[in-house]
Design a protein around this motif. Structure first.
Motif, PDB file in Angstrom:
ATOM      1  N   GLN A 112      55.088 -10.065  46.190  1.00 27.89           N
ATOM      2  CA  GLN A 112      55.594 -11.144  45.748  1.00 27.89           C
ATOM      3  C   GLN A 112      54.583 -12.285  45.521  1.00 27.89           C
ATOM      4  O   GLN A 112      53.716 -12.415  46.466  1.00 27.89           O
ATOM      5  CB  GLN A 112      56.748 -11.714  46.654  1.00 27.89           C
ATOM      6  CG  GLN A 112      57.484 -13.292  45.956  1.00 27.89           C
ATOM      7  CD  GLN A 112      58.562 -13.533  46.913  1.00 27.89           C
ATOM      8  OE1 GLN A 112      59.063 -13.087  47.888  1.00 27.89           O
ATOM      9  NE2 GLN A 112      59.087 -14.708  46.447  1.00 27.89           N
ATOM     10  N   ASN A 113      54.194 -12.737  44.455  1.00 30.43           N
ATOM     11  CA  ASN A 113      53.497 -14.149  44.154  1.00 30.43           C
ATOM     12  C   ASN A 113      53.709 -15.199  45.282  1.00 30.43           C
ATOM     13  O   ASN A 113      54.891 -15.288  45.541  1.00 30.43           O
ATOM     14  CB  ASN A 113      53.574 -14.606  43.009  1.00 30.43           C
ATOM     15  CG  ASN A 113      52.897 -13.586  41.818  1.00 30.43           C
ATOM     16  OD1 ASN A 113      52.363 -12.461  42.188  1.00 30.43           O
ATOM     17  ND2 ASN A 113      53.138 -13.601  40.631  1.00 30.43           N
ATOM     18  N   GLN A 114      52.871 -16.050  45.500  1.00 27.43           N
ATOM     19  CA  GLN A 114      53.029 -17.136  46.538  1.00 27.43           C
ATOM     20  C   GLN A 114      52.457 -18.440  46.139  1.00 27.43           C
ATOM     21  O   GLN A 114      51.267 -18.116  45.487  1.00 27.43           O
ATOM     22  CB  GLN A 114      52.682 -16.364  47.967  1.00 27.43           C
ATOM     23  CG  GLN A 114      53.641 -15.531  48.638  1.00 27.43           C
ATOM     24  CD  GLN A 114      52.968 -15.285  50.036  1.00 27.43           C
ATOM     25  OE1 GLN A 114      52.519 -16.256  50.480  1.00 27.43           O
ATOM     26  NE2 GLN A 114      53.440 -14.190  50.512  1.00 27.43           N
ATOM     27  N   ASN A 115      52.911 -19.405  46.295  1.00 28.33           N
ATOM     28  CA  ASN A 115      52.658 -20.796  45.951  1.00 28.33           C
ATOM     29  C   ASN A 115      52.528 -21.538  47.115  1.00 28.33           C
ATOM     30  O   ASN A 115      53.400 -21.743  47.855  1.00 28.33           O
ATOM     31  CB  ASN A 115      53.132 -21.421  44.659  1.00 28.33           C
ATOM     32  CG  ASN A 115      53.157 -20.419  43.329  1.00 28.33           C
ATOM     33  OD1 ASN A 115      52.777 -19.417  43.600  1.00 28.33           O
ATOM     34  ND2 ASN A 115      53.395 -21.111  42.426  1.00 28.33           N
ATOM     35  N   HIS A 116      51.545 -22.569  47.137  1.00 28.41           N
ATOM     36  CA  HIS A 116      51.721 -23.278  48.280  1.00 28.41           C
ATOM     37  C   HIS A 116      51.126 -24.672  47.755  1.00 28.41           C
ATOM     38  O   HIS A 116      49.870 -24.923  47.322  1.00 28.41           O
ATOM     39  CB  HIS A 116      50.740 -22.896  49.484  1.00 28.41           C
ATOM     40  CG  HIS A 116      50.638 -24.026  50.648  1.00 28.41           C
ATOM     41  ND1 HIS A 116      51.765 -24.086  51.260  1.00 28.41           N
ATOM     42  CD2 HIS A 116      49.779 -24.939  51.111  1.00 28.41           C
ATOM     43  CE1 HIS A 116      51.450 -24.859  52.341  1.00 28.41           C
ATOM     44  NE2 HIS A 116      50.103 -25.474  52.128  1.00 28.41           N
ATOM     45  N   GLU A 117      51.723 -25.836  48.027  1.00 33.39           N
ATOM     46  CA  GLU A 117      51.329 -27.325  47.620  1.00 33.39           C
ATOM     47  C   GLU A 117      50.714 -27.893  48.598  1.00 33.39           C
ATOM     48  O   GLU A 117      51.368 -27.994  49.626  1.00 33.39           O
ATOM     49  CB  GLU A 117      52.593 -27.876  46.819  1.00 33.39           C
ATOM     50  CG  GLU A 117      52.784 -27.344  45.478  1.00 33.39           C
ATOM     51  CD  GLU A 117      53.869 -28.061  44.792  1.00 33.39           C
ATOM     52  OE1 GLU A 117      54.270 -29.156  45.097  1.00 33.39           O
ATOM     53  OE2 GLU A 117      54.268 -27.663  43.643  1.00 33.39           O
ATOM     54  N   VAL A 118      49.700 -28.904  48.409  1.00 34.50           N
ATOM     55  CA  VAL A 118      49.176 -29.692  49.232  1.00 34.50           C
ATOM     56  C   VAL A 118      49.007 -30.910  48.629  1.00 34.50           C
ATOM     57  O   VAL A 118      48.241 -31.273  47.539  1.00 34.50           O
ATOM     58  CB  VAL A 118      47.740 -29.254  49.784  1.00 34.50           C
ATOM     59  CG1 VAL A 118      47.253 -30.161  50.827  1.00 34.50           C
ATOM     60  CG2 VAL A 118      47.945 -27.684  50.363  1.00 34.50           C
ATOM     61  N   LEU A 119      49.598 -32.229  49.089  1.00 30.94           N
ATOM     62  CA  LEU A 119      49.490 -33.282  48.785  1.00 30.94           C
ATOM     63  C   LEU A 119      48.152 -34.121  49.548  1.00 30.94           C
ATOM     64  O   LEU A 119      48.165 -34.472  50.776  1.00 30.94           O
ATOM     65  CB  LEU A 119      50.826 -34.225  49.112  1.00 30.94           C
ATOM     66  CG  LEU A 119      50.754 -35.919  48.593  1.00 30.94           C
ATOM     67  CD1 LEU A 119      50.466 -35.898  47.222  1.00 30.94           C
ATOM     68  CD2 LEU A 119      51.927 -36.371  48.992  1.00 30.94           C
ATOM     69  N   LEU A 120      47.137 -34.185  48.682  1.00 26.19           N
ATOM     70  CA  LEU A 120      45.904 -35.109  49.206  1.00 26.19           C
ATOM     71  C   LEU A 120      46.000 -36.308  48.982  1.00 26.19           C
ATOM     72  O   LEU A 120      46.032 -36.754  47.730  1.00 26.19           O
ATOM     73  CB  LEU A 120      44.756 -34.449  48.582  1.00 26.19           C
ATOM     74  CG  LEU A 120      43.401 -34.837  48.937  1.00 26.19           C
ATOM     75  CD1 LEU A 120      43.104 -34.640  50.430  1.00 26.19           C
ATOM     76  CD2 LEU A 120      42.237 -34.149  48.408  1.00 26.19           C
ATOM     77  N   THR A 121      45.823 -37.284  49.831  1.00 31.61           N
ATOM     78  CA  THR A 121      45.346 -38.803  49.785  1.00 31.61           C
ATOM     79  C   THR A 121      44.252 -39.024  50.268  1.00 31.61           C
ATOM     80  O   THR A 121      43.929 -38.706  51.590  1.00 31.61           O
ATOM     81  CB  THR A 121      46.622 -39.513  50.646  1.00 31.61           C
ATOM     82  OG1 THR A 121      47.926 -39.055  50.292  1.00 31.61           O
ATOM     83  CG2 THR A 121      46.587 -40.948  50.410  1.00 31.61           C
ATOM     84  N   VAL A 122      43.226 -39.598  49.522  1.00 32.00           N
ATOM     85  CA  VAL A 122      42.008 -39.961  49.757  1.00 32.00           C
ATOM     86  C   VAL A 122      42.039 -41.646  49.936  1.00 32.00           C
ATOM     87  O   VAL A 122      42.546 -42.365  49.038  1.00 32.00           O
ATOM     88  CB  VAL A 122      40.759 -39.667  48.651  1.00 32.00           C
ATOM     89  CG1 VAL A 122      39.586 -40.022  49.157  1.00 32.00           C
ATOM     90  CG2 VAL A 122      41.066 -38.292  48.599  1.00 32.00           C
ATOM     91  N   HIS A 123      41.424 -42.178  51.063  1.00 26.88           N
ATOM     92  CA  HIS A 123      41.438 -43.549  51.268  1.00 26.88           C
ATOM     93  C   HIS A 123      40.585 -44.121  50.293  1.00 26.88           C
ATOM     94  O   HIS A 123      39.487 -43.681  49.784  1.00 26.88           O
ATOM     95  CB  HIS A 123      41.163 -43.617  52.839  1.00 26.88           C
ATOM     96  CG  HIS A 123      42.361 -43.271  53.470  1.00 26.88           C
ATOM     97  ND1 HIS A 123      43.646 -43.906  53.414  1.00 26.88           N
ATOM     98  CD2 HIS A 123      42.262 -42.258  54.726  1.00 26.88           C
ATOM     99  CE1 HIS A 123      44.241 -43.030  54.757  1.00 26.88           C
ATOM    100  NE2 HIS A 123      43.441 -42.115  55.095  1.00 26.88           N
ATOM    101  N   GLU A 124      40.715 -45.630  50.093  1.00 24.11           N
ATOM    102  CA  GLU A 124      39.995 -46.358  49.159  1.00 24.11           C
ATOM    103  C   GLU A 124      38.366 -45.999  49.531  1.00 24.11           C
ATOM    104  O   GLU A 124      38.075 -46.163  50.982  1.00 24.11           O
ATOM    105  CB  GLU A 124      40.309 -47.647  48.992  1.00 24.11           C
ATOM    106  CG  GLU A 124      41.434 -47.730  48.297  1.00 24.11           C
ATOM    107  CD  GLU A 124      41.219 -47.587  46.729  1.00 24.11           C
ATOM    108  OE1 GLU A 124      40.181 -47.617  46.131  1.00 24.11           O
ATOM    109  OE2 GLU A 124      42.172 -46.876  45.995  1.00 24.11           O
ATOM    110  N   CYS A 125      37.473 -46.251  48.822  1.00 17.75           N
ATOM    111  CA  CYS A 125      36.144 -46.326  49.136  1.00 17.75           C
ATOM    112  C   CYS A 125      35.549 -47.613  49.629  1.00 17.75           C
ATOM    113  O   CYS A 125      35.946 -48.518  48.857  1.00 17.75           O
ATOM    114  CB  CYS A 125      35.061 -45.806  48.150  1.00 17.75           C
ATOM    115  SG  CYS A 125      35.419 -44.016  47.699  1.00 17.75           S
TER     116      CYS A 125
END
Length: 192
Positions: A112-125
């Motif tokens: 079975q194909n697999q998918n995984h999502e990651v929500l990335l939040t980068v703080h302001e420079c």
């Protein structure tokens, strides 16, 4: 009835194979986004691909089982690369790199194909200025230190929540009083 049960099981299976992780990063650091729900060491696969989900799925990088890597266009600079266990390494991240990333593993036939999502939040420079520029012939004073914004104090949050809570209690008591008054009035009418 059995079709409904089968449909629910399929939905649960679909959501069990798709998961999302949240990740936070500081500006200008190298970030390693893991495809954590998948054990790629023990799995036979055709390819591993990383996408960024903006309005549509945009390809970033792809590696086949033969370890040949392909970068998709447009490519940010510096270029992303594969890290350990097929993770996505994004060098020198900026707030523009914030968003949802998807790891897709294309399985061989029979798997079975697999998918995984990651929500990335980068703080302001945040940049620190080394010099203060003064402008000649100005009538406004130039501050020696840059003005810093402060978060809303905790005390204001507590006062706000308390006010909302007390308002709910008062409205509830008024509602109870009105209901009791209506009941008394209707019972008096029945007695007469």
């Amino acid at each position: 009835m059995s079709q409904k049960v089968l449909f629910i099981k399929l939905l649960l299976l679909h959501y069990a194979t798709q998961s999302q992780t949240e990740m936070k990063a500081n500006c200008a650091e190298d970030v390693r986004v893991k495809c954590s729900s998948v054990d790629t060491d023990s799995m036979e696969f055709l390819y591993v691909a990383w996408y960024k989900l903006i309005e549509k799925r945009t390809g970033i990088i792809r590696r086949g089982a033969d370890n040949k890597t392909k970068l998709y266009e447009p490519i940010r600079s510096p270029k992303p690369r594969f890290g350990e266990k097929h993770s996505l390494v994004i060098p020198s991240v900026t707030p523009e790199d914030s968003g949802t990333y998807e790891c897709e593993i294309g399985a061989k036939v029979g798997h079975q194909n697999q998918n995984h999502e990651v929500l990335l939040t980068v703080h302001e420079c945040v940049t620190q200025t080394d010099t203060i520029t003064t402008i000649m012939n100005t009538t406004q004073p130039v501050p020696l230190c840059p003005k810093q914004e402060e978060d809303m104090p905790v005390m204001w949050s507590i006062v706000g929540y308390t006010a909302v809570g007390l308002t709910k209690i008062v409205l509830s008591l008024i509602s109870i009083w009105v209901i009791q008054a209506v009941r008394k009035r209707s019972s008096r009418r029945r007695q007469q």
